[in-house]
Write an enzyme that holds these catalytic residues in place. Structure first.
Site, PDB file in Angstrom:
ATOM      1  N   THR A   1      54.278  41.899  68.602  1.00 38.44           N
ATOM      2  CA  THR A   1      55.453  42.723  68.891  1.00 38.44           C
ATOM      3  C   THR A   1      56.719  41.872  68.773  1.00 38.44           C
ATOM      4  O   THR A   1      56.694  40.692  69.129  1.00 38.44           O
ATOM      5  CB  THR A   1      55.357  43.284  70.328  1.00 38.44           C
ATOM      6  OG1 THR A   1      54.193  44.108  70.406  1.00 38.44           O
ATOM      7  CG2 THR A   1      56.578  44.117  70.694  1.00 38.44           C
TER       8      THR A   1
ATOM      9  N   SER B   1      60.946  41.276  66.865  1.00 40.44           N
ATOM     10  CA  SER B   1      61.723  41.374  65.627  1.00 40.44           C
ATOM     11  C   SER B   1      61.083  40.564  64.500  1.00 40.44           C
ATOM     12  O   SER B   1      61.161  40.965  63.324  1.00 40.44           O
ATOM     13  CB  SER B   1      63.162  40.914  65.870  1.00 40.44           C
ATOM     14  OG  SER B   1      63.173  39.595  66.382  1.00 40.44           O
TER      15      SER B   1
ATOM     16  N   ASP C   1      51.598  37.045  65.636  1.00 36.77           N
ATOM     17  CA  ASP C   1      52.624  37.422  66.614  1.00 36.77           C
ATOM     18  C   ASP C   1      53.709  36.353  66.657  1.00 36.77           C
ATOM     19  O   ASP C   1      53.512  35.218  66.215  1.00 36.77           O
ATOM     20  CB  ASP C   1      51.980  37.583  68.007  1.00 36.77           C
ATOM     21  CG  ASP C   1      52.846  38.395  68.961  1.00 36.77           C
ATOM     22  OD1 ASP C   1      53.966  38.800  68.593  1.00 36.77           O
ATOM     23  OD2 ASP C   1      52.385  38.634  70.089  1.00 36.77           O
TER      24      ASP C   1
ATOM     25  N   GLU D   1      49.684  41.910  74.277  1.00 36.16           N
ATOM     26  CA  GLU D   1      49.618  40.796  73.318  1.00 36.16           C
ATOM     27  C   GLU D   1      48.477  39.843  73.677  1.00 36.16           C
ATOM     28  O   GLU D   1      47.730  39.393  72.806  1.00 36.16           O
ATOM     29  CB  GLU D   1      50.957  40.050  73.304  1.00 36.16           C
ATOM     30  CG  GLU D   1      52.071  40.869  72.685  1.00 36.16           C
ATOM     31  CD  GLU D   1      53.446  40.235  72.792  1.00 36.16           C
ATOM     32  OE1 GLU D   1      54.333  40.651  72.050  1.00 36.16           O
ATOM     33  OE2 GLU D   1      53.631  39.335  73.622  1.00 36.16           O
TER      34      GLU D   1
HETATM   35  C1  5RP Z   1      57.231  40.293  72.797  1.00 36.61           C
HETATM   36  C2  5RP Z   1      57.051  38.877  72.416  1.00 36.61           C
HETATM   37  C3  5RP Z   1      57.683  38.423  71.145  1.00 36.61           C
HETATM   38  O1  5RP Z   1      56.710  37.885  70.318  1.00 36.61           O
HETATM   39  C4  5RP Z   1      58.718  37.384  71.457  1.00 36.61           C
HETATM   40  O2  5RP Z   1      59.607  37.913  72.428  1.00 36.61           O
HETATM   41  C5  5RP Z   1      59.489  36.960  70.209  1.00 36.61           C
HETATM   42  O3  5RP Z   1      60.242  38.053  69.768  1.00 36.61           O
HETATM   43  P1  5RP Z   1      61.200  37.946  68.510  1.00 36.61           P
HETATM   44  O4  5RP Z   1      60.328  37.807  67.320  1.00 36.61           O
HETATM   45  O5  5RP Z   1      61.974  39.245  68.537  1.00 36.61           O
HETATM   46  O6  5RP Z   1      62.113  36.755  68.711  1.00 36.61           O
HETATM   47  O7  5RP Z   1      56.411  38.099  73.075  1.00 36.61           O
HETATM   48  O8  5RP Z   1      56.693  40.569  74.058  1.00 36.61           O
END
Ligand code: 5RP
Length: 230
Positions: free
Chosen positions: A35, A37, A88, A110
């Protein structure tokens, strides 16, 4: 992250690692999808090979919606014995593949999907690589009635836990729980820390991923994608 003139932006680095992660997707199999961006760029890339995979197991409502909108079948984690790979992002990752995750409040699912996978491939821009975890406020998913007590337990460790809000109200996760964001930590032994905090009554999931660490990190740098194997 400060970028020199002409250097790729953080968004471009995320897109680069999202695309690079395709090489780890086993054709004909299911893939675990995280999850955030950075993962969104991976989902977009995954759509280009959707006819070559069996589908995905997703770690959040948001990722499920994006996968399905792109025509990728999403399977229930309970119907899956194992996944070859889980892809992820992370909020922080260290040189052992230990991570802080949960900035997007999806940490519990996750960790569950990561636990199903043989290999965790983390995709991140270079700003996420740290020597010691803890500069990013640690997300902890908690049962609402336990949040004040858990905050006091963190205070006893010299840290400060704050309830995450959304539109002035406590944020409610996909699992109907709350998130504490904990600052002031220097997590020098992530395995011991994860084991300790996971036992506190009311903690659903702590955002330290040490037992479910990454085996590979694809790091987006101005010089291109750097592969770290742990
Ligand atoms: C979500 C997460 C994401 O992997 C983490 O916050 C990184 O997010 P981004 O790719 O938007 O910087 O752990 O719960």
């Amino acid at each position: 992250m400060n970028t020199a003139p002409g250097a790729p932006s953080q968004d471009q680095l995320k897109a680069l690692v999202g695309q690079a992660a395709l090489q780890y997707v086993e054709r004909g199999a299911l893939v675990g999808v995280g999850t955030g961006s950075t993962v969104n760029t991976f989902i977009d890339a995954l759509a280009t090979i959707k006819d070559q995979i069996a589908g995905a197991v997703s770690s959040s409502v948001a990722s499920t919606e994006r996968l399905r909108a792109l025509g990728i079948a999403v399977f229930d984690a309970n119907d899956v014995d194992r996944l070859p790979v889980y892809i992820d992002g992370a909020d922080e990752i260290d040189s052992h593949g230990y991570m802080i995750k949960g900035g997007g409040a999806a940490l519990t699912r996750e960790k569950i999907v990561a636990a199903l996978a043989d290999r965790f491939v983390c995709i991140a821009d270079a700003s996420k690589l740290v020597s010691v975890l803890g500069n990013f406020p640690l997300p902890v998913e908690v049962i609402p009635m336990a949040s004040a007590r858990i905050a006091r337990q963190f205070a006893a460790l010299g840290a400060r836990a704050v309830l995450r809000l959304k539109n002035g109200q406590p944020l409610v996760t996909d699992n109907g729980q709350h998130i504490l964001d904990v600052s002031g930590l220097h997590i020098r032994d992530p395995l011991a820390f994860e084991a300790q905090v996971s036992q506190w009554p009311g903690v659903v999931t702590v955002g330290v991923f040490a037992f479910q660490r990454a085996q590979v990190c694809l790091l987006g740098t101005p010089q291109g994608v750097k592969t770290l194997n742990f």
